[in-house]
Design a protein around this motif. Structure first.
Motif, PDB file in Angstrom:
ATOM      1  N   ASP A 317       0.748  -1.194   0.015  1.00 30.77           N
ATOM      2  CA  ASP A 317      -0.035   0.023  -0.215  1.00 30.77           C
ATOM      3  C   ASP A 317       0.761   1.448  -0.030  1.00 30.77           C
ATOM      4  N   ASP A 318       2.012   1.222   0.531  1.00 30.30           N
ATOM      5  CA  ASP A 318       2.849   2.314   0.514  1.00 30.30           C
ATOM      6  C   ASP A 318       3.621   2.693  -0.788  1.00 30.30           C
ATOM      7  N   GLY A 319       3.609   1.506  -1.639  1.00 26.22           N
ATOM      8  CA  GLY A 319       3.975   1.630  -2.996  1.00 26.22           C
ATOM      9  C   GLY A 319       5.581   1.418  -3.087  1.00 26.22           C
ATOM     10  N   ALA A 320       6.179   0.891  -1.925  1.00 25.14           N
ATOM     11  CA  ALA A 320       7.585   0.748  -2.148  1.00 25.14           C
ATOM     12  C   ALA A 320       7.776  -0.578  -2.537  1.00 25.14           C
ATOM     13  N   LEU A 321       6.982  -1.553  -2.175  1.00 28.60           N
ATOM     14  CA  LEU A 321       7.499  -3.089  -2.426  1.00 28.60           C
ATOM     15  C   LEU A 321       6.398  -3.729  -3.302  1.00 28.60           C
TER      16      LEU A 321
END
Length: 511
Positions: A317-321
Motif C-alpha cells: 500500500d505504501d508503494g515501495a514493495l
C-alpha cells in the motif's frame, strides 16, 4: 527320520540376502542425496534463451514436449551434473561457466532505461509520503485504550458472522477467472476464459458493460485505484491480462481497449495496479513479471528471478514493495525503488497462486496449492503464521481495505501539523468548539482486520487478522472458487467460480 539323514544347505545364510539388499537401498538413497546436493550447487542461467543455447552445446534437445522454462533449467542442471560426475571434479563445470561468471555468481545487474530511472525516483517520493502517513496513523492506534480496540474488533467480527449468500449470477460460457469490486463499491468486474470482461452493478448484479479484446483466457484483472467510473473514453478504469500475453487498459464506455501492451511470451496471470495508479504490473508464464507505465503504455521493467511460471503479483500500500509468486513455490518481495530482492518467501511446498500485502505495511499473505495461507513478517524475514485455510488449493486472497477512513490515509492531509502523539490540534480545537468529543475507537483503522480466502474446495472463508482464526465459512456449491474479493465499504464479498457463475455475499447491513 534320523537326524543324520537331514539335508544341510551350506549356502544358506540367515538374513544375509536381506542385509545386502538393505545396504544397497541405503547406498542408493545416499547417492540420491549426494546428487541433489551437487545439483543445488550448480549454477545455470536464468535466461531461457541462454539455457537453450547451453543445452544445444551439450548436444541435448533444446526443449522437450510439455517442458517449461523451469523444467528446462532443471534438465540443464542434471546434464551438467552428469558431465561433472563423469570428469570426477569441478574442472569441466568451472570451464563451462567461466563465460557466464558474472551472471551465475553473485548479484548481476541489467542496465535500465531512463524511463525506469525516472519511475524509480517517482516511486521513492510517493512511497516515502505514504509511509509517513501510515506511521502517523499507527501512532494514533498505539495510544488507544485496549478495551476500545477489542470492542471495535468484536463489533466488526460480529457483523462478519452474519454474512450469507445474497445471490448468484451466470457469468459467462466458460469458467470465470477473477472478480474485483470497484473502488466506490458500486460495481463488480468479472473475467472469464472466453477472453471477455463484464461489469455488473451492485447489489442487483445487472450487466453494465461487456468488453471483448483478448483472444485467449483472461488470467487477471484490477481496477485503477482512482477509477472515477467516468464515461470518458480516455480515462483508464481497469486493466486485464490475457492468455495471448497482452495487458489491456480499459475505459468504462469504449468498446475497444485504450491500450494493448505486449511483451510477455506466455500467458499473463494476475495483474495489479500500483497504488499511485501510474503503473500496472503483470505476472507472466514466461517466468517474469513486468511493470508498465499507464500513461505511455511502455514497458519499464522485466523482472526475472523465478525458475518457473509467475502467477501472483501484489503491491504494498505504501508503494515501495512488490511481491511475486509462481509455480516454483517461491515468493519474492522486491524493492521497486532499487530493483533488489527484499525477502525470499520460501516455505510453501506447492505453487503460489495468490498474494496480498496487509495494510499495516509489514505483512504479506500468500496462498498456495498446498492448501495453506502463510503470513510473512517483513521485519523478521520469516513466516509469522501458517493457516490451514482450505482442503484444496488456495486460489485467491484479499485483505480488507476500507475506502473511507481516517484522513491520515490521504496524502493531502496536513501531516506537518501532526505532533508525535498523533493528535491534530486544529482538529481538536474544532471539536471542542462544536461541543462534541470523538470516540477514540473511531480512529481505529478497519483496514486489514480480516482476510478473505477462496479455495478449490468450493468455499470462501473469512479470517481474523489478529489470531488468524476463521470467522465465517461461506460455501458456494458451485465448483472450484477461482477468485474472491471484498468491497471497500465492507458490505459485500464476491466469488467467481469454475462453474461459470459468481456469488455475492453480504451481512445484515448490506442491503
Amino acid at each position: 527320520m534320523d537326524l543324520d539323514d537331514l539335508q544341510i544347505d551350506n549356502a544358506y545364510n540367515l538374513g544375509g540376502s536381506d542385509d545386502e539388499r538393505e545396504r544397497n537401498e541405503n547406498a542408493a538413497i545416499l547417492e540420491d542425496l549426494e546428487r541433489k546436493k551437487r545439483l543445488r550447487k550448480i549454477a545455470v542461467p536464468t535466461d531461457d534463451k541462454k539455457v537453450r543455447e547451453r543445452l544445444r552445446a551439450y548436444g541435448e534437445p533444446i526443449t522437450l514436449f510439455g517442458e517449461g522454462p523451469g523444467d528446462r533449467r532443471d534438465r540443464l542442471k542434471y546434464v551438467q551434473e552428469q558431465i561433472q560426475h563423469a570428469k570426477g571434479g569441478d574442472a569441466m563445470l568451472e570451464a563451462d561457466s567461466s563465460s557466464d561468471e558474472s551472471e551465475d555468481e553473485g548479484e548481476f545487474y541489467t542496465e535500465g532505461s531512463d524511463d525506469l530511472l525516472r519511475a524509480r525516483k517517482k516511486l521513492a517520493r510517493y512511497s516515502l509520503s505514504r509511509a509517513k502517513a501510515r506511521i502517523a496513523k499507527q501512532r494514533i492506534e498505539v495510544g488507544l485504550p485496549l478495551v476500545k480496540i477489542v470492542n471495535a474488533r468484536k463489533a466488526l467480527y460480529t457483523e462478519m458472522k452474519t454474512f450469507n449468500n445474497l445471490g448468484s449470477q451466470f457469468g459467462d460460457d466458460r469458467p470465470l477467472s477473477t472478480i474485483r469490486f470497484s473502488p466506490n463499491s458500486k460495481l463488480a468486474l468479472t473475467t472469464s476464459w472466453t477472453g471477455t470482461t463484464k461489469v455488473w452493478d451492485l447489489p442487483n448484479l445487472n450487466i453494465v458493460s461487456t468488453k471483448r479484446g483478448h483472444s485467449e483466457r483472461i488470467g487477471g484483472a484490477a481496477w485503477h485505484p482512482s477509477a472515477t467510473l467516468s464515461q470518458s473514453e480516455s480515462v483508464v478504469n481497469f486493466a486485464t491480462g490475457g492468455g495471448e500475453g497482452d495487458v489491456k487498459l480499459w475505459s468504462m464506455s469504449g468498446e475497444k481497449p485504450l491500450a494493448s501492451m505486449s511483451g510477455h511470451s506466455g500467458r499473463v496471470g494476475r495483474v495489479a495496479f500500483h497504488p499511485s495508479g501510474s503503473f500496472v504490473g503483470s505476472a507472466g508464464f514466461d517466468g517474469t513479471w513486468r511493470l508498465w507505465d499507464v500513461g505511455t503504455s511502455k514497458e519499464l521493467l522485466t523482472q526475472e528471478g523465478h525458475s518457473k511460471e509467475v502467477y501472483a503479483l501484489a503491491f504494498q500500500d505504501d508503494g515501495a514493495l512488490a511481491a511475486s509468486g509462481g509455480f516454483d513455490a517461491i515468493g519474492r518481495v522486491w524493492d521497486l525503488r532499487t530493483g533488489r530482492t527484499a525477502m525470499v518467501l520460501d516455505g510453501h511446498v506447492k505453487e503460489i497462486l495468490a498474494m496480498d500485502f496487509a495494510p499495516n505495511g509489514y505483512q504479506v499473505a500468500t496462498g498456495s496449492g498446498d492448501n495453506t495461507v502463510r503470513i510473512w513478517d517483513l521485519r523478521a524475514l520469516r513466516t509469522q503464521y501458517t493457516i490451514p485455510a482450505h482442503s484444496s488449493s488456495v486460489s485467491d486472497l484479499k485483505f480488507f481495505r476500507a475506502t473511507a477512513e481516517n484522513p491520515l490515509s490521504s496524502l493531502d492531509s496536513p501531516l506537518g501539523n501532526q505532533p508525535i502523539n498523533g493528535h491534530n490540534e486544529a482538529a481538536d480545537a474544532d471539536v471542542e468548539m462544536n461541543g462534541d468529543k470523538p470516540d477514540p475507537a473511531d480512529d481505529l483503522a478497519k483496514s486489514g482486520l480480516f482476510l478473505v480466502t477462496a479455495g478449490f474446495d468450493c468455499n470462501v472463508r473469512i479470517w481474523s487478522a489478529d489470531e488468524w482464526t476463521m470467522i465465517k465459512n461461506l460455501p458456494t456449491d458451485a465448483g472450484k472458487v477461482m477468485s474472491a474479493d471484498i468491497s471497500g465499504d465492507g458490505k459485500f464479498i464476491g466469488s467467481a467460480s469454475y462453474s461459470r457463475s459468481f456469488h455475492l455475499f453480504g451481512g445484515d447491513n448490506s442491503l
